[in-house]
Write an enzyme that holds these catalytic residues in place. Structure first.
Site, PDB file in Angstrom:
ATOM      1  CG  ASP A 161      -1.836   0.578   1.161  1.00  0.00           C
ATOM      2  OD1 ASP A 161      -2.006   1.436  -0.104  1.00  0.00           O
ATOM      3  OD2 ASP A 161      -3.148   1.697   2.335  1.00  0.00           O
ATOM      4  N   GLY A 162       0.092   2.417  -0.342  1.00  0.00           N
ATOM      5  CA  GLY A 162       0.583   3.356  -0.025  1.00  0.00           C
ATOM      6  C   GLY A 162       1.547   4.105  -1.989  1.00  0.00           C
ATOM      7  NE  ARG A 189      -0.965   6.614   1.029  1.00  0.00           N
ATOM      8  CZ  ARG A 189      -0.969   5.776   2.522  1.00  0.00           C
ATOM      9  NH1 ARG A 189      -0.907   5.908   2.882  1.00  0.00           N
ATOM     10  NH2 ARG A 189      -1.980   3.985   1.449  1.00  0.00           N
ATOM     11  CB  SER A 201      -8.539  -5.109  -2.736  1.00  0.00           C
ATOM     12  OG  SER A 201      -9.657  -4.074  -2.990  1.00  0.00           O
ATOM     13  CG  ASN A 234      -8.206  -2.104  -4.684  1.00  0.00           C
ATOM     14  OD1 ASN A 234      -7.130  -2.467  -4.541  1.00  0.00           O
ATOM     15  ND2 ASN A 234      -7.920  -0.771  -3.802  1.00  0.00           N
ATOM     16  CD1 TRP A 235     -13.386  -5.820  -7.530  1.00  0.00           C
ATOM     17  CD2 TRP A 235     -12.298  -4.746 -10.489  1.00  0.00           C
ATOM     18  NE1 TRP A 235     -13.246  -6.700  -8.891  1.00  0.00           N
ATOM     19  CE2 TRP A 235     -12.799  -6.431 -10.082  1.00  0.00           C
ATOM     20  CE3 TRP A 235     -12.935  -4.382 -11.249  1.00  0.00           C
ATOM     21  CZ2 TRP A 235     -11.727  -6.664 -10.707  1.00  0.00           C
ATOM     22  CZ3 TRP A 235     -11.779  -4.990 -12.058  1.00  0.00           C
ATOM     23  CH2 TRP A 235     -11.332  -6.163 -12.562  1.00  0.00           C
ATOM     24  NE  ARG A 267      -7.438   1.135   6.020  1.00  0.00           N
ATOM     25  CZ  ARG A 267      -7.629   2.265   5.229  1.00  0.00           C
ATOM     26  NH1 ARG A 267      -7.658   3.043   6.879  1.00  0.00           N
ATOM     27  NH2 ARG A 267      -7.699   3.118   5.014  1.00  0.00           N
ATOM     28  CB  ILE A 268      -7.114  -7.088   7.538  1.00  0.00           C
ATOM     29  CG1 ILE A 268      -6.186  -7.496   8.723  1.00  0.00           C
ATOM     30  CG2 ILE A 268      -6.274  -8.199   6.591  1.00  0.00           C
ATOM     31  CD1 ILE A 268      -4.687  -7.249   9.678  1.00  0.00           C
ATOM     32  CD  GLU A 303       3.991 -13.557  16.280  1.00  0.00           C
ATOM     33  OE1 GLU A 303       3.530 -12.678  16.179  1.00  0.00           O
ATOM     34  OE2 GLU A 303       3.583 -14.146  15.893  1.00  0.00           O
TER      35      GLU A 303
HETATM   36  C1  IPE Z   1      -5.841  -2.665  -0.261  1.00  0.00           C
HETATM   37  O1  IPE Z   1      -5.348  -1.626  -0.467  1.00  0.00           O
HETATM   38  C2  IPE Z   1      -5.707  -3.493  -1.666  1.00  0.00           C
HETATM   39  C3  IPE Z   1      -4.049  -3.341  -1.664  1.00  0.00           C
HETATM   40  C4  IPE Z   1      -2.924  -3.269  -1.173  1.00  0.00           C
HETATM   41  C5  IPE Z   1      -4.023  -4.019  -2.823  1.00  0.00           C
HETATM   42  P1  IPE Z   1      -6.304  -0.327  -0.483  1.00  0.00           P
HETATM   43  O2  IPE Z   1      -5.549   1.515  -0.840  1.00  0.00           O
HETATM   44  O3  IPE Z   1      -7.196  -0.612  -1.097  1.00  0.00           O
HETATM   45  O4  IPE Z   1      -6.522   0.020   1.108  1.00  0.00           O
HETATM   46  P2  IPE Z   1      -7.845   0.722   2.457  1.00  0.00           P
HETATM   47  O5  IPE Z   1      -8.960   1.088   1.183  1.00  0.00           O
HETATM   48  O6  IPE Z   1      -7.311   1.946   1.892  1.00  0.00           O
HETATM   49  O7  IPE Z   1      -8.105   0.526   3.310  1.00  0.00           O
HETATM   50  C1  IPE Z   2      -1.506   0.540  -3.203  1.00  0.00           C
HETATM   51  O1  IPE Z   2      -1.409   0.812  -2.996  1.00  0.00           O
HETATM   52  C2  IPE Z   2      -2.395  -0.025  -4.783  1.00  0.00           C
HETATM   53  C3  IPE Z   2      -3.546  -1.095  -4.927  1.00  0.00           C
HETATM   54  C4  IPE Z   2      -4.312  -0.432  -4.009  1.00  0.00           C
HETATM   55  C5  IPE Z   2      -3.714  -1.720  -6.193  1.00  0.00           C
HETATM   56  P1  IPE Z   2      -2.761   2.685  -3.418  1.00  0.00           P
HETATM   57  O2  IPE Z   2      -3.541   2.734  -4.908  1.00  0.00           O
HETATM   58  O3  IPE Z   2      -4.209   2.255  -2.461  1.00  0.00           O
HETATM   59  O4  IPE Z   2      -2.539   4.033  -2.994  1.00  0.00           O
HETATM   60  P2  IPE Z   2      -2.455   4.901  -1.948  1.00  0.00           P
HETATM   61  O5  IPE Z   2      -2.904   4.071  -0.206  1.00  0.00           O
HETATM   62  O6  IPE Z   2      -3.410   5.952  -2.465  1.00  0.00           O
HETATM   63  O7  IPE Z   2      -1.369   5.848  -0.669  1.00  0.00           O
HETATM   64 MG    MG Z   3      -4.015   2.589  -0.467  1.00  0.00          MG
END
Ligand code: IPE
Ligand code: IPE
Ligand code: MG
Length: 257
Positions: free
Chosen positions: A23-24, A27, A68, A71-72, A197-198, A210
Site C-alpha cells: 500500500d501507498g 500517496r 482487492s 479496488n473495483w 488494517r487488513i 505475526e
Molecule cells: C489494500 O489497499 C489493497 C491492496 C494493497 C491491493 P487499499 O488502499 O485498497 O486499502 P484501503 O482501502 O485503504 O483500506
Molecule cells: C496500493 O496503493 C496499490 C493498490 C491498491 C492497487 P494505493 O493505490 O492504495 O496507494 P494509496 O493508499 O492511495 O497511497
Molecule cells: Mg491504499
C-alpha cells in the site's frame, strides 16, 4: 532456499509464508505531483526486490496483494491503468521468474479480469508449474470475504449433491474449499503505507500471523525494510494458544493446522 532453516523453540525464525499488502503507491505519486498510475508503476521495482530477497532467505511462499475486490470501486481510468500494468509486468517478468525457480500462482475472482490478463496468467502458471524454489502467489481481484463466501457456497453445493454430510464440515474441510487451500497459514503479514488494517486481504489464513506494519510507502520499500520485518518476526514467541513455558519446553512448534 536456506540449507538449514534456523529455529527457536522448534519454530522457524524465517517465516515460511510471507504475505504483503503493498500500500501507498498513490500517496507516493501525489507527493511528487505525479498521476497515481506513476506510483503503481514505481511499485513494481520493490516487488522484484522482495521476490528475490524472500527466495534467498528461504521463504517458501510469498503472497502479494495486488488488487482487492474493493479496488473495483476506483475510477475506471486507474483500474484500466492497473490492469495494463499487470499484463505488461507479467509478460516482461515471467521468463526471469521462471529462470529463478519461482512458481507463479494467482488467487482471486480471475474471471473478472478479462481475457488478455487471463491468457498471461494461464501462460505464467503453466510455464512455472514445476518450479520449487519459492511460490509467488499474486492476489488479484481477491477479497477475504469473497474467498470465505465461495468456500461456504462450495460446501453447500457438496451437501446438496449428497457427497458431504453437513455434520462432517470442520475446519479442515472448510480450509480445503478456499482459494488458498494449497497454501500453509501466513506466518508474517507485512503492510506498507502506514495503515494498520487488513483491508479484506487473507482472513482465514492470518489467524495466527505475526503482523508487521511499516510507514514506508510501497514504492520506497527497500531490502532494509524487509530485513526489519524479518527481524521483528524472529523476535516473536509464537504460542498458538499455549503458555510461554510450554513453548520454551518445546512442543508448541508447528501447532497451527
Ligand atoms: C489494500 O489497499 C489493497 C491492496 C494493497 C491491493 P487499499 O488502499 O485498497 O486499502 P484501503 O482501502 O485503504 O483500506
Ligand atoms: C496500493 O496503493 C496499490 C493498490 C491498491 C492497487 P494505493 O493505490 O492504495 O496507494 P494509496 O493508499 O492511495 O497511497
Ligand atoms: Mg491504499
Amino acid at each position: 532456499m536456506a540449507a538449514v532453516a534456523p529455529t527457536r523453540d522448534g519454530v522457524a525464525l524465517v517465516p515460511r509464508h510471507v504475505a504483503v499488502i503493498m500500500d501507498g503507491n498513490g500517496r507516493w505519486a501525489r507527493a511528487r505531483a505525479l498521476p497515481r498510475q506513476a506510483g503503481h508503476k514505481a511499485g513494481i521495482a520493490p516487488v522484484r526486490l522482495m521476490v528475490e530477497q524472500c527466495a534467498q532467505a528461504g521463504v517458501e511462499t510469498l503472497t502479494l496483494f495486488a488488487f482487492s475486490s474493493e479496488n473495483w470501486r476506483r475510477p475506471p481510468a486507474e483500474i484500466g491503468a492497473l490492469m495494463r500494468l499487470f499484463v505488461e509486468a507479467l509478460k516482461r517478468e515471467v521468463a526471469e521468474l521462471h529462470e529463478n525457480g519461482i512458481r507463479l500462482r494467482f488467487i482471486g475472482d480471475l474471471d473478472a479480469l478479462g481475457p488478455e490478463l487471463n491468457t498471461a496468467i494461464g501462460h505464467a502458471e503453466a510455464l512455472t508449474r514445476d518450479n520449487r524454489r519459492m511460490d509467488l502467489v499474486l492476489a488479484v481481484a481477491y477479497g477475504g470475504h469473497w474467498d470465505l463466501a465461495g468456500a461456504a457456497r462450495r460446501l453447500a453445493e457438496e451437501v446438496e449433491a449428497g457427497s458431504l454430510e453437513s455434520a462432517d464440515i470442520d475446519e479442515s474441510r472448510f480450509a480445503d474449499m478456499l482459494a488458498t487451500r494449497d497454501l500453509r497459514p501466513v506466518d508474517l503479514l507485512i503492510r506498507s503505507g502506514g495503515e494498520r488494517r487488513i483491508s479484506n486481504f487473507l482472513l482465514w489464513d492470518i489467524a495466527y500471523s505475526e503482523l508487521y506494519f511499516s510507514d514506508v510507502l510501497w514504492p520506497d520499500f527497500s531490502a532494509g525494510d524487509l530485513e526489519a520485518a524479518f527481524a521483528y518476526f524472529a523476535q516473536r514467541q509464537r504460542r498458538f494458544g499455549r503458555t510461554s513455558d510450554q513453548v520454551v519446553g518445546g512442543g508448541a512448534a508447528e501447532e497451527q493446522q
